[in-house]
Design a protein around this motif. Structure first.
Motif, PDB file in Angstrom:
ATOM      1  N   PHE A  14       0.813  -1.218   0.000  1.00 58.72           N
ATOM      2  CA  PHE A  14       0.000   0.000   0.000  1.00 58.72           C
ATOM      3  C   PHE A  14       0.851   1.274   0.000  1.00 58.72           C
ATOM      4  N   GLN A  66       0.161   4.440   3.671  1.00 53.47           N
ATOM      5  CA  GLN A  66      -1.089   3.675   3.766  1.00 53.47           C
ATOM      6  C   GLN A  66      -0.881   2.239   4.246  1.00 53.47           C
ATOM      7  N   ASP A  92      -4.070   0.640  -8.873  1.00 60.21           N
ATOM      8  CA  ASP A  92      -4.355   1.538  -7.756  1.00 60.21           C
ATOM      9  C   ASP A  92      -5.706   1.213  -7.126  1.00 60.21           C
ATOM     10  N   LEU A 143      -5.479  -2.031  -5.106  1.00 57.59           N
ATOM     11  CA  LEU A 143      -4.872  -1.807  -3.796  1.00 57.59           C
ATOM     12  C   LEU A 143      -5.873  -1.198  -2.830  1.00 57.59           C
ATOM     13  N   ARG A 144      -6.600  -0.200  -3.293  1.00 60.35           N
ATOM     14  CA  ARG A 144      -7.612   0.438  -2.436  1.00 60.35           C
ATOM     15  C   ARG A 144      -8.692  -0.563  -2.033  1.00 60.35           C
ATOM     16  N   ARG A 173      -7.350  -3.015   0.579  1.00 63.02           N
ATOM     17  CA  ARG A 173      -7.263  -2.383   1.907  1.00 63.02           C
ATOM     18  C   ARG A 173      -8.628  -2.359   2.585  1.00 63.02           C
ATOM     19  N   ILE A 192      -0.562   2.942  -2.940  1.00 65.01           N
ATOM     20  CA  ILE A 192      -1.761   3.714  -3.241  1.00 65.01           C
ATOM     21  C   ILE A 192      -1.331   5.148  -3.519  1.00 65.01           C
ATOM     22  N   ARG A 193      -1.748   5.673  -4.654  1.00 60.85           N
ATOM     23  CA  ARG A 193      -1.293   6.997  -5.074  1.00 60.85           C
ATOM     24  C   ARG A 193      -2.473   7.971  -5.183  1.00 60.85           C
ATOM     25  N   ASN A 194      -2.223   9.207  -4.821  1.00 57.70           N
ATOM     26  CA  ASN A 194      -3.271  10.226  -4.828  1.00 57.70           C
ATOM     27  C   ASN A 194      -3.040  11.286  -5.893  1.00 57.70           C
ATOM     28  N   PRO A 197      -8.615  10.873  -7.426  1.00 58.21           N
ATOM     29  CA  PRO A 197      -8.342   9.843  -6.416  1.00 58.21           C
ATOM     30  C   PRO A 197      -9.556   9.476  -5.572  1.00 58.21           C
ATOM     31  N   ARG A 225     -11.561   6.956  -7.392  1.00 61.97           N
ATOM     32  CA  ARG A 225     -10.966   5.621  -7.330  1.00 61.97           C
ATOM     33  C   ARG A 225     -11.275   4.970  -5.978  1.00 61.97           C
ATOM     34  N   GLN A 226     -11.230   5.785  -4.933  1.00 65.51           N
ATOM     35  CA  GLN A 226     -11.543   5.251  -3.609  1.00 65.51           C
ATOM     36  C   GLN A 226     -13.019   4.873  -3.505  1.00 65.51           C
TER      37      GLN A 226
END
Length: 268
Positions: free
Chosen positions: A32, A36, A81, A84-85, A88, A108-110, A246, A249-250
């Motif tokens: 992560f 994160q 990405d 990964l989110r 988590r 995880i990238r923003n 981002p 994506r979340q």
């Protein structure tokens, strides 16, 4: 005095096992990224469930490529990405999660533009360029893990981004293997969850994502019940907002995780 000491020892023997049964409340996943990697387990709603998460393409194959404000958007980076989110979120709910495609540097990238790399591996193994070999490799990894996992609820999730003409806006759509009762059940639950979210957040828009069966290689050759998600058209300006923001994506990760919880409840 000897009797008092005996009672004290017995009390300790009764109390100590309780410590070993203390619930795990946190976890750490280096994939992560540093900021994160640590996470809190906030519920047990997916305790006992196991997931095999696969982001599309990777390594020598970036997948679909779109253009956004003079920059390239690479499918594999955005799918990774979001995976990964999603992973988590599943871990926070008590699930066991296997990340089949991995990049030890990209967490995880923003950022809006996720720079492309060829570092991705299939659980440490180099990803072949040949398509059939690449897909077989990830199916083999899933199936090996599947045979070792003791969970009664095991699901594989394949995450991709589609590519169509620039003018073709699409919602997220979901595939399951032909004849897969539980794959279809999960795909239907994903659609219901997304429909409810769109009705709440964009009530005048509606959700037009679809569920259908498709004889895809990874659905046909992986052992767990599975769903295959296409998150939008990487060429379309409206769909690109689903990827480059981002928080969006979340939101995708959150909604998918919620659908998993609903489907898991049905299995009990």
């Amino acid at each position: 005095m000897r009797l008092k000491y005996t009672l004290l020892i017995l009390c300790c023997l009764v109390v100590l096992p309780g410590f070993s049964r203390k619930k795990k409340t946190s976890g750490y996943e280096p994939l992560f990224g540093k900021s994160q990697a640590a996470y809190q387990i906030t519920s047990s709603s997916l305790k006992g469930a196991t997931f095999y998460l696969v982001s599309g393409h990777g390594g020598p194959d970036p997948g679909c490529i779109g253009k956004y404000r003079g920059k390239e958007l690479h499918e594999d980076e955005y799918a990774y990405d979001i995976v990964l989110r999603l992973g988590r979120e599943l871990l926070k709910r008590g699930a066991k999660v296997h990340f089949i495609i991995q990049d030890k540097k990209d967490g995880i990238r923003n950022a809006a533009i996720l720079n492309n790399s060829k570092r991705e591996t299939c659980m440490g193994e180099a990803i072949p360029l040949n398509q059939v070999a690449r897909l077989q490799q990830r199916c083999d990894a899933i199936n090996r893990l599947y045979r070792r996992d003791n969970s009664n609820y095991k699901r594989a999730i394949f995450v991709h981004v589609d590519s169509r003409s620039r003018g073709k806006q699409t919602d997220v759509f979901f595939y399951h293997s032909p004849g897969s009762k539980y794959g279809k059940r999960l795909a239907d639950q994903l659609k219901r969850t997304f429909t409810a979210k769109y009705d709440r957040h964009q009530p005048n828009r509606g959700f037009n994502g679809t569920v259908s069966s498709r004889n895809l290689f990874v659905l046909r050759n992986s052992t767990p019940y599975a769903v295959f998600l296409e998150l939008g058209n990487i060429q379309n300006a409206r769909d690109q907002q689903r990827l480059v923001i981002p928080d969006n994506r979340q939101a995708l990760a959150n909604w998918i995780a919620e659908a998993m919880v609903s489907d898991y409840k049905k299995s009990k």
